[in-house]
Design a protein around this motif. Structure first.
Motif, short mmCIF file in Angstrom:
data_model
loop_
_atom_site.label_atom_id
_atom_site.label_comp_id
_atom_site.label_asym_id
_atom_site.label_seq_id
_atom_site.Cartn_x
_atom_site.Cartn_y
_atom_site.Cartn_z
N LEU A 148 0.80 -1.22 0.00
CA LEU A 148 0.00 0.00 0.00
C LEU A 148 0.84 1.28 0.00
O LEU A 148 0.30 2.36 -0.24
CB LEU A 148 -0.93 0.01 1.21
N LEU A 149 2.13 1.17 0.27
CA LEU A 149 2.95 2.37 0.36
C LEU A 149 2.96 3.19 -0.94
O LEU A 149 2.85 4.42 -0.88
CB LEU A 149 4.37 1.99 0.78
N PRO A 150 3.09 2.55 -2.12
CA PRO A 150 3.02 3.37 -3.34
C PRO A 150 1.70 4.10 -3.51
O PRO A 150 1.64 5.16 -4.14
CB PRO A 150 3.23 2.34 -4.46
N ALA A 151 0.61 3.55 -2.94
CA ALA A 151 -0.69 4.21 -3.05
C ALA A 151 -0.71 5.54 -2.31
O ALA A 151 -1.36 6.50 -2.75
CB ALA A 151 -1.79 3.29 -2.52
N LEU A 152 0.00 5.62 -1.18
CA LEU A 152 0.10 6.89 -0.47
C LEU A 152 0.71 7.95 -1.37
O LEU A 152 0.31 9.12 -1.33
CB LEU A 152 0.96 6.72 0.80
N VAL A 153 1.66 7.54 -2.21
CA VAL A 153 2.36 8.48 -3.09
C VAL A 153 1.50 8.84 -4.30
O VAL A 153 1.25 10.01 -4.59
CB VAL A 153 3.71 7.88 -3.53
N THR A 154 1.02 7.83 -5.03
CA THR A 154 0.34 8.12 -6.30
C THR A 154 -1.06 8.69 -6.10
O THR A 154 -1.50 9.54 -6.89
CB THR A 154 0.24 6.84 -7.16
N LEU A 155 -1.78 8.24 -5.08
CA LEU A 155 -3.13 8.76 -4.87
C LEU A 155 -3.13 10.22 -4.42
O LEU A 155 -4.17 10.88 -4.44
CB LEU A 155 -3.86 7.90 -3.83
N GLY A 156 -1.97 10.72 -4.04
CA GLY A 156 -1.85 12.13 -3.70
C GLY A 156 -1.55 13.02 -4.89
O GLY A 156 -1.48 14.25 -4.75
N LEU A 157 -1.36 12.42 -6.07
CA LEU A 157 -1.13 13.19 -7.28
C LEU A 157 -2.45 13.75 -7.82
O LEU A 157 -3.53 13.26 -7.46
CB LEU A 157 -0.48 12.31 -8.35
#
Length: 280
Positions: A148-157
């Motif tokens: 889930l860590l990449p989701a924190l990054v990409t969903l904030g774009l």
């Protein structure tokens, strides 16, 4: 929290820092921050991601030492401030809960979807500390939290794009591989204390081989799954991974499996960061 406990936390900040497992916490925080930079989150967004991950990692590290304090005391762990009496349990409990509370608004600063993804990962890590580490499902919190860590990054774009499935798979494999590798140095102590997660059940040779294979699988996914040719860098990463993994499989005892796992994990992190904006 008693006045004495509060004073202990204030007067011994170094001990409180040691109790949160600073090296893994710093490594995960730096990785998440670098991933945010490579994805184009900019300075404010990258700082927000780093702060949220740091708060989550602190809460997880402190809760881990809090849960394990009796076991660490019985094992005479001189590197554990709770086990030596250098810190009071109430001080560490307050620090863990404070970091957990702070983690909520910091995570949601990236948006509700991104925040929910990160908080689910933090909850998985707490579940590991609170009991799953002693079961055959010890790997599952690592798979969920890292996945889930990449989701924190990409969903904030802008537009809140979800990370590609291959990104989530690679990150999850990296997390589970890291779990197996992280257990290797303390495996004998864990078994003596009755901790029987999946790596401990497999034994040193099995856990070392599993760590190498899982991390190598993450490398393969990161090189093969994205569209387009792998390129020289991708082929080089796979070759380096093979050179590290094969000796670990042939020499499953000793320190080589652990060192090989660290090397392959570094390759995986570099591959993820190199993908940058292509993650979603």
């Amino acid at each position: 929290m008693s006045n004495e406990s509060a004073a202990a936390a204030v007067l011994r900040p170094g001990a409180l820092l040691r109790a949160c497992h600073p090296a893994p916490a710093a490594a995960v925080t730096l990785f998440a921050t670098a991933l945010a930079v490579s994805c184009g989150r900019g300075v404010p967004g990258s700082v927000s991601v780093g702060a949220a991950v740091a708060a989550g990692q602190l809460s997880v590290g402190w809760s881990n030492d809090l849960v394990d304090r009796c076991r660490d005391r019985d094992a005479r762990r001189r590197d554990k401030p709770l086990a030596t009496g250098e810190l009071d349990a109430a001080a560490v409990r307050t620090a863990a809960l404070t970091a957990l509370v702070v983690c909520v608004p910091l995570s949601l600063a990236s948006g509700p979807a991104a925040g929910a993804a990160h908080l689910a990962g933090v909850a998985a890590a707490w579940a590991y500390n609170l009991g799953l580490k002693r079961t055959v499902l010890s790997w599952a919190p690592y798979a969920l939290a890292f996945g889930l860590l990449p989701a924190l990054v990409t969903l904030g774009l802008p537009g809140a794009p979800r990370p590609y499935p291959w990104v989530v798979l690679a990150a999850g494999l990296l997390g589970v591989g890291a779990h197996f590798a992280n257990v290797l140095p303390d495996l004998d102590d864990d078994l003596a204390a009755g901790v029987r997660g999946l790596p401990q059940r497999l034994g040193r040779a099995g856990a070392g081989a599993a760590a190498a294979v899982l991390l190598a699988a993450a490398s393969a996914v990161l090189v093969v799954a994205p569209p387009g040719p792998a390129g020289a860098a991708g082929r080089g990463a796979l070759a380096a991974t093979a050179l590290l993994v094969l000796p670990a499989l042939l020499l499953p005892r000793g320190r080589w499996p652990f060192l090989a796992a660290l090397g392959v994990a570094a390759i995986d992190v570099a591959l993820l960061l190199a993908r940058g904006s292509a993650l979603a």
